[in-house]
Design a protein around this motif. Structure first.
Motif, PDB file in Angstrom:
ATOM      1  N   GLU A  68      49.423  41.205  58.047  1.00  0.00           N
ATOM      2  CA  GLU A  68      50.810  41.816  58.321  1.00  0.00           C
ATOM      3  C   GLU A  68      50.781  43.018  58.879  1.00  0.00           C
ATOM      4  N   ARG A  69      51.864  43.474  59.635  1.00  0.00           N
ATOM      5  CA  ARG A  69      51.870  44.716  60.094  1.00  0.00           C
ATOM      6  C   ARG A  69      52.564  45.781  59.202  1.00  0.00           C
ATOM      7  N   SER A  70      51.751  46.932  58.981  1.00  0.00           N
ATOM      8  CA  SER A  70      52.448  48.140  58.341  1.00  0.00           C
ATOM      9  C   SER A  70      53.208  49.052  59.271  1.00  0.00           C
ATOM     10  N   SER A  71      53.666  50.004  58.846  1.00  0.00           N
ATOM     11  CA  SER A  71      54.407  51.129  59.680  1.00  0.00           C
ATOM     12  C   SER A  71      53.529  51.711  60.713  1.00  0.00           C
ATOM     13  N   ARG A  72      51.948  51.741  60.606  1.00  0.00           N
ATOM     14  CA  ARG A  72      51.029  52.299  61.318  1.00  0.00           C
ATOM     15  C   ARG A  72      50.102  51.401  61.890  1.00  0.00           C
ATOM     16  N   ASN A  73      49.787  50.123  61.214  1.00  0.00           N
ATOM     17  CA  ASN A  73      48.537  49.481  61.347  1.00  0.00           C
ATOM     18  C   ASN A  73      48.776  47.940  61.140  1.00  0.00           C
ATOM     19  N   MET A  74      47.668  47.260  61.711  1.00  0.00           N
ATOM     20  CA  MET A  74      47.729  45.733  61.521  1.00  0.00           C
ATOM     21  C   MET A  74      46.792  45.403  60.296  1.00  0.00           C
ATOM     22  N   LEU A  75      47.326  44.887  59.372  1.00  0.00           N
ATOM     23  CA  LEU A  75      46.373  44.630  58.198  1.00  0.00           C
ATOM     24  C   LEU A  75      46.027  43.204  57.748  1.00  0.00           C
ATOM     25  N   ILE A  76      44.784  42.893  57.616  1.00  0.00           N
ATOM     26  CA  ILE A  76      44.048  41.707  57.232  1.00  0.00           C
ATOM     27  C   ILE A  76      43.747  41.795  55.877  1.00  0.00           C
ATOM     28  N   LYS A  77      44.773  41.276  54.938  1.00  0.00           N
ATOM     29  CA  LYS A  77      44.361  41.504  53.660  1.00  0.00           C
ATOM     30  C   LYS A  77      43.805  40.120  53.090  1.00  0.00           C
ATOM     31  N   ASP A  78      42.584  40.325  52.485  1.00  0.00           N
ATOM     32  CA  ASP A  78      41.884  39.328  51.827  1.00  0.00           C
ATOM     33  C   ASP A  78      41.151  40.041  50.624  1.00  0.00           C
ATOM     34  N   LEU A  79      42.051  39.984  49.547  1.00  0.00           N
ATOM     35  CA  LEU A  79      42.020  41.076  48.412  1.00  0.00           C
ATOM     36  C   LEU A  79      41.364  40.246  47.017  1.00  0.00           C
ATOM     37  N   TYR A  80      41.514  38.811  47.098  1.00  0.00           N
ATOM     38  CA  TYR A  80      41.395  38.260  45.886  1.00  0.00           C
ATOM     39  C   TYR A  80      40.088  38.258  45.530  1.00  0.00           C
ATOM     40  N   ASN A  81      39.065  37.945  46.461  1.00  0.00           N
ATOM     41  CA  ASN A  81      37.673  37.840  45.789  1.00  0.00           C
ATOM     42  C   ASN A  81      36.750  38.012  47.047  1.00  0.00           C
ATOM     43  N   ALA A  82      35.451  38.158  46.715  1.00  0.00           N
ATOM     44  CA  ALA A  82      34.494  38.356  47.807  1.00  0.00           C
ATOM     45  C   ALA A  82      33.067  38.040  47.554  1.00  0.00           C
ATOM     46  N   ASN A  83      32.511  37.487  48.296  1.00  0.00           N
ATOM     47  CA  ASN A  83      31.048  37.097  48.050  1.00  0.00           C
ATOM     48  C   ASN A  83      30.387  37.128  49.431  1.00  0.00           C
ATOM     49  N   PRO A  84      29.247  36.963  49.539  1.00  0.00           N
ATOM     50  CA  PRO A  84      28.259  37.029  50.956  1.00  0.00           C
ATOM     51  C   PRO A  84      28.758  36.178  51.877  1.00  0.00           C
ATOM     52  N   LYS A 125      38.906  44.075  52.023  1.00  0.00           N
ATOM     53  CA  LYS A 125      38.342  42.981  51.387  1.00  0.00           C
ATOM     54  C   LYS A 125      37.432  43.494  50.211  1.00  0.00           C
ATOM     55  N   GLY A 126      37.594  42.832  49.014  1.00  0.00           N
ATOM     56  CA  GLY A 126      36.368  43.085  47.992  1.00  0.00           C
ATOM     57  C   GLY A 126      36.762  42.252  46.972  1.00  0.00           C
ATOM     58  N   SER A 127      35.699  42.434  46.143  1.00  0.00           N
ATOM     59  CA  SER A 127      36.065  41.479  44.514  1.00  0.00           C
ATOM     60  C   SER A 127      37.104  41.951  44.018  1.00  0.00           C
ATOM     61  N   ARG A 128      37.695  41.038  43.356  1.00  0.00           N
ATOM     62  CA  ARG A 128      39.003  41.211  42.610  1.00  0.00           C
ATOM     63  C   ARG A 128      39.115  42.545  41.565  1.00  0.00           C
ATOM     64  N   GLY A 129      37.898  42.746  41.013  1.00  0.00           N
ATOM     65  CA  GLY A 129      37.918  43.739  40.139  1.00  0.00           C
ATOM     66  C   GLY A 129      37.671  45.083  40.489  1.00  0.00           C
ATOM     67  N   VAL A 130      37.566  45.403  41.978  1.00  0.00           N
ATOM     68  CA  VAL A 130      37.488  46.384  42.738  1.00  0.00           C
ATOM     69  C   VAL A 130      39.034  47.118  43.133  1.00  0.00           C
ATOM     70  N   GLN A 131      39.884  46.070  43.088  1.00  0.00           N
ATOM     71  CA  GLN A 131      41.128  46.157  43.240  1.00  0.00           C
ATOM     72  C   GLN A 131      41.453  47.298  44.558  1.00  0.00           C
ATOM     73  N   MET A 132      40.932  46.619  45.509  1.00  0.00           N
ATOM     74  CA  MET A 132      41.119  47.176  47.092  1.00  0.00           C
ATOM     75  C   MET A 132      42.688  47.222  47.274  1.00  0.00           C
ATOM     76  N   GLU A 133      43.325  46.466  46.894  1.00  0.00           N
ATOM     77  CA  GLU A 133      45.015  46.363  47.043  1.00  0.00           C
ATOM     78  C   GLU A 133      45.718  48.067  46.796  1.00  0.00           C
ATOM     79  N   LYS A 134      44.872  48.905  46.073  1.00  0.00           N
ATOM     80  CA  LYS A 134      45.365  50.173  45.879  1.00  0.00           C
ATOM     81  C   LYS A 134      45.141  51.071  47.170  1.00  0.00           C
ATOM     82  N   THR A 135      44.586  50.805  48.202  1.00  0.00           N
ATOM     83  CA  THR A 135      44.503  51.345  49.452  1.00  0.00           C
ATOM     84  C   THR A 135      45.669  51.089  50.225  1.00  0.00           C
ATOM     85  N   LEU A 136      46.216  50.021  50.133  1.00  0.00           N
ATOM     86  CA  LEU A 136      47.144  49.453  51.055  1.00  0.00           C
ATOM     87  C   LEU A 136      48.369  50.405  51.233  1.00  0.00           C
ATOM     88  N   LYS A 137      48.763  51.076  50.175  1.00  0.00           N
ATOM     89  CA  LYS A 137      49.965  51.936  50.563  1.00  0.00           C
ATOM     90  C   LYS A 137      49.535  53.229  51.356  1.00  0.00           C
TER      91      LYS A 137
END
Length: 449
Positions: A322-338, A435-447
């Motif tokens: 999705e496009r924010s006011s400044r950037n194009m964001l690729i959000k894959d926040l729910y989980n992460a593994n190699p 992107k990151g494992s769910r427990g890291v809560q990377m969604e906090k950076t989106l704002k």
């Protein structure tokens, strides 16, 4: 109480819940116990809030009262009873005189997205009941099954696993007629022990299908899955795949940022049908191919399947762009593994953009392989020539300490620390992978993006 008797009571209820706070009236409440909670303590409150029955442990205080309140149903083990009730409901649900068809799926990556795509495609022709969100564990699977209603014509059940025998228990509950493993990769290595342990665990779905005369949809382009399938006798195989079908994954760019494909109109045909999804990441092409294969097996036309995929818009922080006011964001926040991290970074590398950034949270539950796996991701992200790389978590910090040279990266202890840094160092005009494992809560950076 016998399961058939409990089932008779269940049929009088408005549904099943394990959370007394969600009761609207008429439900059957199951008092489950966990490390930090005991649902038995809320059984009476559940009845007060309108639950019709409350299933509790026979050894609980409420079941041991001198006068057990009306509506209380004591059982030996509430979780096992919930699972047995779900299986009984599954086995006693019929469509046009035939037992309801259940499609079970698991895999290291893409389970939820593939489940939602399959559901979207099948829903163009059938009434489908599917796992809500990612309720795919020993509680979520029975709850999903118990949500099957009289109008349901097909069920799609997602199964997750973090330990070797998890799938064994889940397939016994949902008894799938068809199965699909999206892929087998490196995840939950702390619980599985190794990649071979992951194969063993996921392969339990194929084992069930083989021993019960079931059918598996197998990605013929994936040598791990085809090898696993070939080892199981008694299992029918329906192949699918990008290369197998002759489909083409088209490049993404600023005008067409989502997954696009050209799909043969029929086997061997030179006529290609265009598909443009709302999913970010070329790795989702295989998930789309799986959904189309399942749909066509059940009689959905290719045209209708393509239309269903094109209409699906992810809303769960998986493969969202999705496009924010400044950037194009690729959000894959729910989980992460190699495996999923490498796929997401490869997709970012292939994306055409003037400026690129990666904000990555640490990968968890990797056990003794954690340091090496984080070093591998560190090397990969450094090789990409990105304008900004921000890494969050202790595991990435250890990786950078182990390999301090090779390209500048910024490390942060938490996603809150990264968000604070971004507030003072704004990023603009970039395509940003978060992107990151769910427990890291990377969604906090989106704002701040």
């Amino acid at each position: 109480m016998e399961i058939k008797d409990l089932y008779s009571l269940f049929r009088q209820c408005a549904g099943v819940t394990t959370d007394s706070r969600t009761i609207a009236g008429g439900e059957m409440f199951f008092a489950l116990k966990g490390e930090n909670f005991d649902g038995n303590e809320y059984a009476l409150k559940a009845l007060e809030h309108g639950a019709r029955f409350a299933v509790v442990d026979a050894a609980s205080a409420v079941a041991s009262m001198d006068s057990v309140p009306q509506g209380i149903i004591p059982v030996e083990d509430t979780l096992k009873t919930l699972q047995a009730l779900a299986n009984y409901h599954r086995e006693n649900t019929f469509v046009d005189g035939k037992r309801l068809t259940v499609i079970g799926l698991t895999g290291t990556n893409g389970k939820t997205t593939t489940k939602e795509l399959i559901t979207a495609v099948l829903s163009s022709k059938f009434k489908v009941t599917a796992t809500k969100g990612n309720l795919n564990n020993d509680i979520g699977v029975p709850l999903s099954l118990l949500s099957i209603g009289p109008e349901t014509q097909l069920a799609v059940i997602e199964m997750g696993a973090s330990h070797p025998e998890d799938i064994t228990g889940l397939v016994a509950v949902c008894d799938p007629d068809y199965g699909l493993i999206t892929n087998v990769g490196k995840a939950h290595l702390l619980g599985f022990g190794s990649f071979e342990g992951v194969k063993y665990a996921k392969g339990k779905l194929y084992d069930w299908l083989g021993s019960h005369g079931g059918t598996a949809f197998v990605n013929a382009d994936d040598p791990v899955l085809t090898g696993m399938a070939s080892e199981r006798a008694g299992m029918e195989v329906i192949n699918y795949g990008i290369g197998y079908s002759g489909s083409i994954v088209l490049p993404s760019d600023a005008v067409h940022p989502f997954v696009r494909m050209a799909i043969p109109q029929e086997e061997g045909s030179e006529t290609l049908l265009a598909l443009e999804s709302h999913l970010a990441g070329a790795y989702n092409a295989t998930n789309i191919a799986a959904a189309i294969a399942v749909g066509m097996h059940f009689g959905v036309s290719l045209e209708d399947a393509i239309e269903a995929v094109e209409s699906y818009v992810p809303t769960n922080n998986r493969s969202q762009m999705e496009r924010s006011s400044r950037n194009m964001l690729i959000k894959d926040l729910y989980n992460a593994n190699p495996t999923s991290m490498e796929a997401a970074l490869s997709n970012l590398a292939m994306t055409e953009a003037e400026s690129k950034a990666a904000l990555l949270g640490e990968m968890r539950e990797l056990g003794e392989d954690s340091l090496q796996e984080h070093i591998s991701i560190l090397r990969m992200v450094r090789s990409m020539g990105l304008d900004l790389v921000c890494l969050v978590g202790e595991e990435f910090r250890k990786a950078v300490e182990a390999e301090p040279d090779g390209g500048e990266v910024k490390c942060f202890g938490t996603s809150d620390e990264l968000a604070a840094w971004l507030a003072g160092n704004p990023v603009s005009g970039a395509t940003v992978l978060v992107k990151g494992s769910r427990g890291v809560q990377m969604e906090k950076t989106l704002k701040e993006l």
